[in-house]
Design an enzyme around this catalytic site. Structure first.
Site, PDB file in Angstrom:
ATOM      1  N   ASP A  97     -12.303   7.927   5.281  1.00 50.78           N
ATOM      2  CA  ASP A  97     -10.878   8.173   5.066  1.00 50.78           C
ATOM      3  C   ASP A  97     -10.319   9.242   6.003  1.00 50.78           C
ATOM      4  O   ASP A  97      -9.280   9.036   6.616  1.00 50.78           O
ATOM      5  CB  ASP A  97     -10.611   8.567   3.611  1.00 50.78           C
ATOM      6  CG  ASP A  97      -9.141   8.448   3.298  1.00 50.78           C
ATOM      7  OD1 ASP A  97      -8.589   7.347   3.508  1.00 50.78           O
ATOM      8  OD2 ASP A  97      -8.515   9.450   2.894  1.00 50.78           O
ATOM      9  N   ALA A 151       0.826  -1.206   0.000  1.00 44.19           N
ATOM     10  CA  ALA A 151       0.000   0.000   0.000  1.00 44.19           C
ATOM     11  C   ALA A 151       0.860   1.256   0.000  1.00 44.19           C
ATOM     12  O   ALA A 151       1.993   1.256   0.475  1.00 44.19           O
ATOM     13  CB  ALA A 151      -0.888  -0.008   1.237  1.00 44.19           C
ATOM     14  N   LEU A 159      -4.691  -2.635   4.149  1.00 38.30           N
ATOM     15  CA  LEU A 159      -5.580  -3.001   3.039  1.00 38.30           C
ATOM     16  C   LEU A 159      -6.747  -2.016   2.941  1.00 38.30           C
ATOM     17  O   LEU A 159      -6.997  -1.252   3.880  1.00 38.30           O
ATOM     18  CB  LEU A 159      -6.115  -4.422   3.281  1.00 38.30           C
ATOM     19  CG  LEU A 159      -5.038  -5.509   3.351  1.00 38.30           C
ATOM     20  CD1 LEU A 159      -5.655  -6.845   3.777  1.00 38.30           C
ATOM     21  CD2 LEU A 159      -4.333  -5.649   2.009  1.00 38.30           C
ATOM     22  N   TYR A 174      -1.610 -13.166   1.531  1.00 43.40           N
ATOM     23  CA  TYR A 174      -1.934 -12.625   2.862  1.00 43.40           C
ATOM     24  C   TYR A 174      -1.864 -13.730   3.923  1.00 43.40           C
ATOM     25  O   TYR A 174      -1.307 -13.528   5.011  1.00 43.40           O
ATOM     26  CB  TYR A 174      -3.324 -11.984   2.885  1.00 43.40           C
ATOM     27  CG  TYR A 174      -3.503 -10.798   1.949  1.00 43.40           C
ATOM     28  CD1 TYR A 174      -2.428 -10.033   1.520  1.00 43.40           C
ATOM     29  CD2 TYR A 174      -4.776 -10.438   1.506  1.00 43.40           C
ATOM     30  CE1 TYR A 174      -2.605  -8.946   0.665  1.00 43.40           C
ATOM     31  CE2 TYR A 174      -4.969  -9.353   0.663  1.00 43.40           C
ATOM     32  CZ  TYR A 174      -3.884  -8.617   0.238  1.00 43.40           C
ATOM     33  OH  TYR A 174      -4.066  -7.551  -0.599  1.00 43.40           O
ATOM     34  N   LYS A 196      -7.051   2.464   9.937  1.00 45.89           N
ATOM     35  CA  LYS A 196      -8.340   3.053  10.254  1.00 45.89           C
ATOM     36  C   LYS A 196      -9.157   3.158   8.988  1.00 45.89           C
ATOM     37  O   LYS A 196      -8.562   3.225   7.909  1.00 45.89           O
ATOM     38  CB  LYS A 196      -8.198   4.423  10.920  1.00 45.89           C
ATOM     39  CG  LYS A 196      -7.104   5.362  10.429  1.00 45.89           C
ATOM     40  CD  LYS A 196      -6.983   5.745   9.022  1.00 45.89           C
ATOM     41  CE  LYS A 196      -8.089   6.427   8.282  1.00 45.89           C
ATOM     42  NZ  LYS A 196      -7.734   6.775   6.886  1.00 45.89           N
ATOM     43  N   HIS A 217     -10.327  -4.879   6.411  1.00 44.51           N
ATOM     44  CA  HIS A 217      -9.646  -4.740   7.708  1.00 44.51           C
ATOM     45  C   HIS A 217     -10.043  -5.836   8.692  1.00 44.51           C
ATOM     46  O   HIS A 217      -9.191  -6.484   9.300  1.00 44.51           O
ATOM     47  CB  HIS A 217      -9.947  -3.361   8.322  1.00 44.51           C
ATOM     48  CG  HIS A 217      -9.289  -2.235   7.580  1.00 44.51           C
ATOM     49  ND1 HIS A 217      -9.474  -0.913   7.909  1.00 44.51           N
ATOM     50  CD2 HIS A 217      -8.458  -2.221   6.506  1.00 44.51           C
ATOM     51  CE1 HIS A 217      -8.785  -0.146   7.089  1.00 44.51           C
ATOM     52  NE2 HIS A 217      -8.162  -0.926   6.222  1.00 44.51           N
ATOM     53  N   SER A 225       0.785  -9.941  -0.351  1.00 42.15           N
ATOM     54  CA  SER A 225       0.267  -9.236  -1.513  1.00 42.15           C
ATOM     55  C   SER A 225      -0.601 -10.175  -2.335  1.00 42.15           C
ATOM     56  O   SER A 225      -0.381 -11.386  -2.349  1.00 42.15           O
ATOM     57  CB  SER A 225       1.445  -8.724  -2.357  1.00 42.15           C
ATOM     58  OG  SER A 225       0.965  -8.107  -3.518  1.00 42.15           O
ATOM     59  N   ARG A 226      -1.605  -9.569  -3.040  1.00 42.09           N
ATOM     60  CA  ARG A 226      -2.446 -10.386  -3.918  1.00 42.09           C
ATOM     61  C   ARG A 226      -1.644 -10.918  -5.094  1.00 42.09           C
ATOM     62  O   ARG A 226      -2.107 -11.769  -5.838  1.00 42.09           O
ATOM     63  CB  ARG A 226      -3.583  -9.543  -4.491  1.00 42.09           C
ATOM     64  CG  ARG A 226      -4.596  -9.084  -3.507  1.00 42.09           C
ATOM     65  CD  ARG A 226      -5.508  -8.059  -4.143  1.00 42.09           C
ATOM     66  NE  ARG A 226      -4.784  -6.901  -4.618  1.00 42.09           N
ATOM     67  CZ  ARG A 226      -5.294  -5.918  -5.355  1.00 42.09           C
ATOM     68  NH1 ARG A 226      -6.550  -5.961  -5.718  1.00 42.09           N
ATOM     69  NH2 ARG A 226      -4.558  -4.883  -5.743  1.00 42.09           N
TER      70      ARG A 226
HETATM   71  N1  LIG Z   1      -3.283   5.950   9.340  1.00 40.42           N
HETATM   72  C1  LIG Z   1      -2.994   6.757   8.335  1.00 40.42           C
HETATM   73  O1  LIG Z   1      -2.344   7.787   8.515  1.00 40.42           O
HETATM   74  C2  LIG Z   1      -3.431   6.398   6.956  1.00 40.42           C
HETATM   75  C3  LIG Z   1      -3.040   7.164   5.845  1.00 40.42           C
HETATM   76  C4  LIG Z   1      -3.416   6.727   4.558  1.00 40.42           C
HETATM   77  C5  LIG Z   1      -4.198   5.597   4.415  1.00 40.42           C
HETATM   78  N2  LIG Z   1      -4.598   4.916   5.517  1.00 40.42           N
HETATM   79  C6  LIG Z   1      -5.415   3.690   5.407  1.00 40.42           C
HETATM   80  O2  LIG Z   1      -4.588   2.674   4.867  1.00 40.42           O
HETATM   81  C7  LIG Z   1      -5.347   1.801   4.043  1.00 40.42           C
HETATM   82  C8  LIG Z   1      -4.684   1.703   2.672  1.00 40.42           C
HETATM   83  O3  LIG Z   1      -4.696   2.992   2.075  1.00 40.42           O
HETATM   84  P1  LIG Z   1      -3.683   3.354   0.869  1.00 40.42           P
HETATM   85  O4  LIG Z   1      -4.013   4.695   0.386  1.00 40.42           O
HETATM   86  O5  LIG Z   1      -2.290   3.083   1.289  1.00 40.42           O
HETATM   87  O6  LIG Z   1      -4.177   2.288  -0.221  1.00 40.42           O
HETATM   88  P2  LIG Z   1      -3.472   1.697  -1.528  1.00 40.42           P
HETATM   89  O7  LIG Z   1      -2.202   2.405  -1.817  1.00 40.42           O
HETATM   90  O8  LIG Z   1      -4.513   1.642  -2.581  1.00 40.42           O
HETATM   91  O9  LIG Z   1      -3.094   0.235  -1.052  1.00 40.42           O
HETATM   92  C9  LIG Z   1      -4.027  -0.721  -0.689  1.00 40.42           C
HETATM   93  C10 LIG Z   1      -3.413  -2.094  -0.919  1.00 40.42           C
HETATM   94  O10 LIG Z   1      -4.411  -3.062  -0.602  1.00 40.42           O
HETATM   95  C11 LIG Z   1      -4.262  -4.194  -1.445  1.00 40.42           C
HETATM   96  N3  LIG Z   1      -5.581  -4.517  -1.994  1.00 40.42           N
HETATM   97  C12 LIG Z   1      -6.304  -5.637  -1.694  1.00 40.42           C
HETATM   98  N4  LIG Z   1      -7.460  -5.662  -2.346  1.00 40.42           N
HETATM   99  C13 LIG Z   1      -7.507  -4.535  -3.094  1.00 40.42           C
HETATM  100  C14 LIG Z   1      -8.457  -4.008  -4.006  1.00 40.42           C
HETATM  101  N5  LIG Z   1      -9.601  -4.639  -4.278  1.00 40.42           N
HETATM  102  N6  LIG Z   1      -8.167  -2.843  -4.621  1.00 40.42           N
HETATM  103  C15 LIG Z   1      -7.031  -2.187  -4.344  1.00 40.42           C
HETATM  104  N7  LIG Z   1      -6.087  -2.642  -3.485  1.00 40.42           N
HETATM  105  C16 LIG Z   1      -6.320  -3.802  -2.867  1.00 40.42           C
HETATM  106  C17 LIG Z   1      -3.246  -3.837  -2.511  1.00 40.42           C
HETATM  107  O11 LIG Z   1      -2.039  -4.492  -2.159  1.00 40.42           O
HETATM  108  P3  LIG Z   1      -1.576  -5.851  -2.862  1.00 40.42           P
HETATM  109  O12 LIG Z   1      -1.997  -5.754  -4.295  1.00 40.42           O
HETATM  110  O13 LIG Z   1      -0.124  -5.855  -2.661  1.00 40.42           O
HETATM  111  O14 LIG Z   1      -2.284  -6.966  -2.158  1.00 40.42           O
HETATM  112  C18 LIG Z   1      -3.028  -2.345  -2.365  1.00 40.42           C
HETATM  113  O15 LIG Z   1      -1.717  -1.968  -2.620  1.00 40.42           O
HETATM  114  C19 LIG Z   1      -6.766   2.365   4.031  1.00 40.42           C
HETATM  115  O16 LIG Z   1      -7.539   1.690   4.985  1.00 40.42           O
HETATM  116  C20 LIG Z   1      -6.612   3.810   4.480  1.00 40.42           C
HETATM  117  O17 LIG Z   1      -7.737   4.300   5.191  1.00 40.42           O
HETATM  118  C21 LIG Z   1      -4.222   5.301   6.769  1.00 40.42           C
END
Ligand SMILES: NC(=O)c1ccc[n+]([C@@H]2O[C@H](COP(=O)([O-])OP(=O)(O)OC[C@H]3O[C@@H](n4cnc5c(N)ncnc54)[C@H](OP(=O)(O)O)[C@@H]3O)[C@@H](O)[C@H]2O)c1
Length: 330
Positions: free
Chosen positions: A180, A15, A77, A61, A100, A82, A39-40
């Site tokens: 988000d 991610a 994810l 996973y 979150k 989650h 990773s998927r």
């Molecule tokens: N705490 C914080 O500060 C913070 C900040 C940003 C985001 N977040 C949270 O972190 C999580 C991920 O956010 P992100 O922006 O990093 O997301 P992202 O870059 O899109 O990454 C999500 C990852 O989930 C996997 N995945 C599994 N099923 C998927 C699907 N159907 N479509 C897309 N990806 C899928 C993919 O990894 P693989 O292909 O490798 O399996 C993908 O790389 C969210 O819950 C978001 O709310 C938290």
């Protein structure tokens, strides 16, 4: 005495948040290492690891969670995954840091928290800000009575999401502004008021995909205490927040992911405002990861566990969702 062994992490999902914050924070915090990325499949994970010069295994996973030497799992994810994967990691006896919002509705969060109560290892929801020095300072000033009785939290979290394929635009993955970024002001108010709201007034606008583009509203916590929040995915970044008491206020330009340029100011009626320097350039997950490592390696007492913090936030989010759906049904 010999250094305790590093905490060995599995990360689920190649991610953006893993690359942009978790990994640099882990490097800054020390005391931990990533041993496997789940990773998927596809090229993204391998390319990311190569770019980040991270040498570790890639598995699916289940394989990542099942890796015997793994102590802790970071679930990065999309929101709809989650509970399933944090649950699987808890059942495997691993400590879990789950992104979150912990679940997409209250019943999901309750299910996971119930599991966490009986689990061998702890569960944290990845709100990093309660571990930052500026949040600790705000808590200290409020409990010391510096601003009188806290009555109002006024908090924004907006930033622009530009790519049309971003998971935040997907209704199937429970994207949208509230899940988000709106969850941040709501979590902040839940921590500071330590109560569940009794009333919510909400206004939301929809993006073309159907997720909420912006959600803003008012949550009443009783005794004249309230949260006024505004969240969205289409405006320039804005995290300005005021914690307003009967005698003064704290004004923070970013309580959630503070950087060196952010400011923290105490204003008390009749006195000049006082700015404090509390921020650093450290990536914002570093204090959270240091804490988790201290708990897992050194037996430190855990703080801000999901079993204590996540239900009040999920309940408040449920109030907001119910009020938004009442409003849209009019
Ligand atoms: N705490 C914080 O500060 C913070 C900040 C940003 C985001 N977040 C949270 O972190 C999580 C991920 O956010 P992100 O922006 O990093 O997301 P992202 O870059 O899109 O990454 C999500 C990852 O989930 C996997 N995945 C599994 N099923 C998927 C699907 N159907 N479509 C897309 N990806 C899928 C993919 O990894 P693989 O292909 O490798 O399996 C993908 O790389 C969210 O819950 C978001 O709310 C938290």
């Amino acid at each position: 005495m010999a250094e305790p062994a590093p905490v060995r992490w599995a990360v689920l999902g190649a991610a953006n948040i893993f690359r942009a914050n978790f990994l640099p924070s882990l490097r800054a915090a020390g005391g931990g290492e990533v041993v496997v990325v789940g990773s998927r499949g596809g090229r993204r994970a391998a390319e990311m690891l190569a770019r980040e010069e991270l040498q570790c295994r890639i598995a699916d996973y289940e394989g990542a969670i099942g890796t015997e030497e793994v102590d802790a799992v970071y679930v990065a994810l999309p929101n709809t995954l989650h509970v399933e994967w944090a649950g699987a990691a808890l059942r495997a006896g691993k400590a879990v840091l789950c992104e979150k919002p912990l679940g997409v509705d209250l019943s999901e969060v309750e299910e996971l928290v119930e599991l966490a109560h009986g689990a061998r290892a702890p569960l944290w929801e990845a709100f990093a800000f309660p571990f930052h020095s500026q949040y600790l300072r705000a808590e200290e000033l409020i409990s010391g009575g510096e601003i009188g009785e806290l009555r109002e939290v006024v908090s924004h979290f907006h930033f622009p999401v530009r790519r049309p394929d971003n998971i935040r635009w997907s209704p199937e993955l429970a994207g949208g502004a509230l899940n988000d970024v709106g969850c941040y002001p709501i979590h902040l108010a839940a921590l500071l008021f330590r109560r569940v709201p009794g009333r919510a007034l909400v206004s939301a606008t929809a993006a073309p995909s159907g997720v909420d583009l912006e959600t803003c509203g008012l949550l009443e916590y009783g005794g004249g205490s309230r949260l006024l929040f505004s969240s969205g995915l289409s405006r320039a970044r804005d995290t300005t927040t005021r914690l307003v008491g009967t005698e003064g206020s704290l004004e923070l330009t970013d309580p959630f992911h503070p950087g060196a340029h952010d400011t923290f100011e105490l204003r008390v009626a009749g006195r000049p405002g006082k700015r404090e320097r509390l921020m650093s350039d450290e990536p914002t997950f570093a204090p959270l990861l240091r804490h988790i490592h201290a708990v897992l390696r050194d037996g430190a007492g855990p703080r801000h566990l999901a079993i204590n913090d996540s239900i009040p936030t999920a309940q408040a989010l449920e109030w907001v969702r119910a009020a938004a759906s009442r409003e849209s049904g009019r």
